[in-house]
Design a protein around this motif. Structure first.
Motif, PDB file in Angstrom:
ATOM      1  N   SER A 286       0.759  -1.195  -0.091  1.00 52.47           N
ATOM      2  CA  SER A 286       0.046   0.156   0.027  1.00 52.47           C
ATOM      3  C   SER A 286       0.950   1.240  -0.012  1.00 52.47           C
ATOM      4  N   THR A 287       1.950   1.067   0.785  1.00 53.31           N
ATOM      5  CA  THR A 287       2.865   2.579   0.712  1.00 53.31           C
ATOM      6  C   THR A 287       3.603   2.793  -0.705  1.00 53.31           C
ATOM      7  N   ILE A 288       3.755   1.772  -1.604  1.00 53.13           N
ATOM      8  CA  ILE A 288       4.082   1.880  -2.783  1.00 53.13           C
ATOM      9  C   ILE A 288       2.930   2.324  -3.774  1.00 53.13           C
ATOM     10  N   SER A 289       1.570   1.735  -3.791  1.00 54.07           N
ATOM     11  CA  SER A 289       0.439   2.195  -4.235  1.00 54.07           C
ATOM     12  C   SER A 289       0.403   3.738  -4.136  1.00 54.07           C
ATOM     13  N   VAL A 290       0.390   4.021  -2.861  1.00 58.20           N
ATOM     14  CA  VAL A 290      -0.175   5.496  -2.559  1.00 58.20           C
ATOM     15  C   VAL A 290       0.925   6.581  -3.234  1.00 58.20           C
ATOM     16  N   VAL A 291       2.269   6.159  -3.214  1.00 60.80           N
ATOM     17  CA  VAL A 291       2.908   7.058  -4.086  1.00 60.80           C
ATOM     18  C   VAL A 291       2.828   7.105  -5.382  1.00 60.80           C
ATOM     19  N   ALA A 292       2.370   5.984  -6.162  1.00 64.78           N
ATOM     20  CA  ALA A 292       2.129   5.846  -7.213  1.00 64.78           C
ATOM     21  C   ALA A 292       1.004   6.731  -7.674  1.00 64.78           C
ATOM     22  N   VAL A 293      -0.066   6.401  -6.977  1.00 65.29           N
ATOM     23  CA  VAL A 293      -1.265   7.238  -7.006  1.00 65.29           C
ATOM     24  C   VAL A 293      -1.094   8.773  -6.747  1.00 65.29           C
ATOM     25  N   ALA A 294      -0.335   9.050  -5.692  1.00 65.29           N
ATOM     26  CA  ALA A 294       0.050  10.541  -5.623  1.00 65.29           C
ATOM     27  C   ALA A 294       0.610  11.313  -6.833  1.00 65.29           C
ATOM     28  N   ARG A 295       1.735  10.390  -7.573  1.00 70.36           N
ATOM     29  CA  ARG A 295       2.442  10.886  -8.575  1.00 70.36           C
ATOM     30  C   ARG A 295       1.456  11.249  -9.882  1.00 70.36           C
ATOM     31  N   GLU A 296       0.344  10.371  -9.991  1.00 70.10           N
ATOM     32  CA  GLU A 296      -0.731  10.597 -11.053  1.00 70.10           C
ATOM     33  C   GLU A 296      -1.655  11.544 -10.518  1.00 70.10           C
ATOM     34  N   LEU A 297      -1.794  11.967  -9.246  1.00 68.06           N
ATOM     35  CA  LEU A 297      -2.507  12.713  -8.755  1.00 68.06           C
ATOM     36  C   LEU A 297      -1.987  14.118  -9.068  1.00 68.06           C
ATOM     37  N   SER A 298      -0.723  14.137  -8.811  1.00 65.46           N
ATOM     38  CA  SER A 298      -0.068  15.313  -9.001  1.00 65.46           C
ATOM     39  C   SER A 298      -0.213  16.216 -10.499  1.00 65.46           C
ATOM     40  N   GLY A 299      -0.389  14.953 -11.484  1.00 69.88           N
ATOM     41  CA  GLY A 299      -0.694  15.343 -13.018  1.00 69.88           C
ATOM     42  C   GLY A 299      -1.994  15.841 -13.219  1.00 69.88           C
ATOM     43  N   TRP A 300      -2.971  15.057 -12.372  1.00 64.78           N
ATOM     44  CA  TRP A 300      -4.464  15.627 -12.364  1.00 64.78           C
ATOM     45  C   TRP A 300      -4.689  16.962 -11.815  1.00 64.78           C
ATOM     46  N   CYS A 301      -3.726  17.267 -10.710  1.00 63.40           N
ATOM     47  CA  CYS A 301      -3.732  18.538 -10.221  1.00 63.40           C
ATOM     48  C   CYS A 301      -3.450  19.504 -10.943  1.00 63.40           C
ATOM     49  N   TRP A 302      -2.418  19.450 -11.795  1.00 64.71           N
ATOM     50  CA  TRP A 302      -1.851  20.157 -12.742  1.00 64.71           C
ATOM     51  C   TRP A 302      -2.786  20.594 -13.758  1.00 64.71           C
ATOM     52  N   SER A 303      -3.380  19.422 -14.164  1.00 58.55           N
ATOM     53  CA  SER A 303      -4.285  19.865 -15.198  1.00 58.55           C
ATOM     54  C   SER A 303      -5.483  20.580 -14.831  1.00 58.55           C
ATOM     55  N   LEU A 304      -5.992  20.398 -13.757  1.00 58.46           N
ATOM     56  CA  LEU A 304      -7.131  21.184 -13.096  1.00 58.46           C
ATOM     57  C   LEU A 304      -6.473  22.792 -12.875  1.00 58.46           C
ATOM     58  N   ALA A 305      -5.377  22.927 -12.441  1.00 60.03           N
ATOM     59  CA  ALA A 305      -4.715  24.157 -12.000  1.00 60.03           C
ATOM     60  C   ALA A 305      -4.539  25.006 -13.317  1.00 60.03           C
ATOM     61  N   ILE A 306      -4.157  24.565 -14.366  1.00 61.16           N
ATOM     62  CA  ILE A 306      -4.139  25.251 -15.463  1.00 61.16           C
ATOM     63  C   ILE A 306      -5.149  25.624 -16.356  1.00 61.16           C
ATOM     64  N   MET A 307      -6.422  25.022 -15.965  1.00 66.13           N
ATOM     65  CA  MET A 307      -7.515  25.326 -16.656  1.00 66.13           C
ATOM     66  C   MET A 307      -8.036  26.854 -16.441  1.00 66.13           C
ATOM     67  N   GLU A 308      -8.651  26.950 -17.647  1.00 64.14           N
ATOM     68  CA  GLU A 308      -9.450  28.110 -17.421  1.00 64.14           C
ATOM     69  C   GLU A 308     -10.746  28.260 -17.029  1.00 64.14           C
ATOM     70  N   ASP A 309     -11.024  29.314 -16.161  1.00 62.94           N
ATOM     71  CA  ASP A 309     -12.796  29.167 -15.672  1.00 62.94           C
ATOM     72  C   ASP A 309     -13.745  29.600 -16.506  1.00 62.94           C
TER      73      ASP A 309
END
Length: 154
Positions: free
Chosen positions: A131-154
């Motif tokens: 689970s500790t390996i999985s959570v870091v892999a999910v966190a890495r992908e979450l960072s990409g999703w956060c990036w895509s949301l952060a750069i979206m225009e309103d």
């Protein structure tokens, strides 16, 4: 401070992800600053969420995560990633309230991200990863999703 015009749009969009409350979204927005200097694949390496590598010739060895970059933002993402372990059927009351305050394209992107991250966790569980390996892999992908949301225009 999260409601200030400089931070509010990014905080509102980031808070659409599971495990990312207004406090976490504000922390990420402040720690990362200008999201436009990254891409979806480089944000993970900036935060130290990519595996280290020791390669020579045809031999390739990957180690633990590099842990370079911003420690606070990395910790926030790892904590948020734990929320994607449980099934995502419908948003809870708090998440639904945050989703109601964003535009439809942002809401759809966040929904896709939340479902994708839970599916990623299931795939890692099926491969019997710790689970500790999985959570870091999910966190890495979450960072990409956060990036895509952060750069979206309103």
């Amino acid at each position: 401070l999260a409601a200030q015009p400089a931070w509010a749009p990014a905080v509102r969009r980031l808070a659409c992800m599971r495990g990312v409350s207004t406090f976490t979204a504000f922390g990420l927005a402040v720690e990362i600053g200008d999201w436009h200097r990254f891409t979806g694949s480089t944000i993970g390496s900036y935060l130290g969420l990519v595996p280290s590598e020791d390669s020579s010739g045809s031999q390739r060895r990957q180690g633990g995560i590099t842990k370079t970059g911003n420690t606070h933002a990395r910790r926030l993402l790892v904590e948020a990633a734990w929320h994607h372990r449980r099934p995502y059927r419908r948003p809870g009351a708090g998440l639904q309230a945050r989703l109601d305050h964003v535009a439809a394209p942002v809401r759809q992107r966040a929904e896709r991200g939340n479902r994708r991250l839970h599916q990623r966790w299931l795939n890692l569980d099926a491969r019997r990863k710790r689970s500790t390996i999985s959570v870091v892999a999910v966190a890495r992908e979450l960072s990409g999703w956060c990036w895509s949301l952060a750069i979206m225009e309103d």
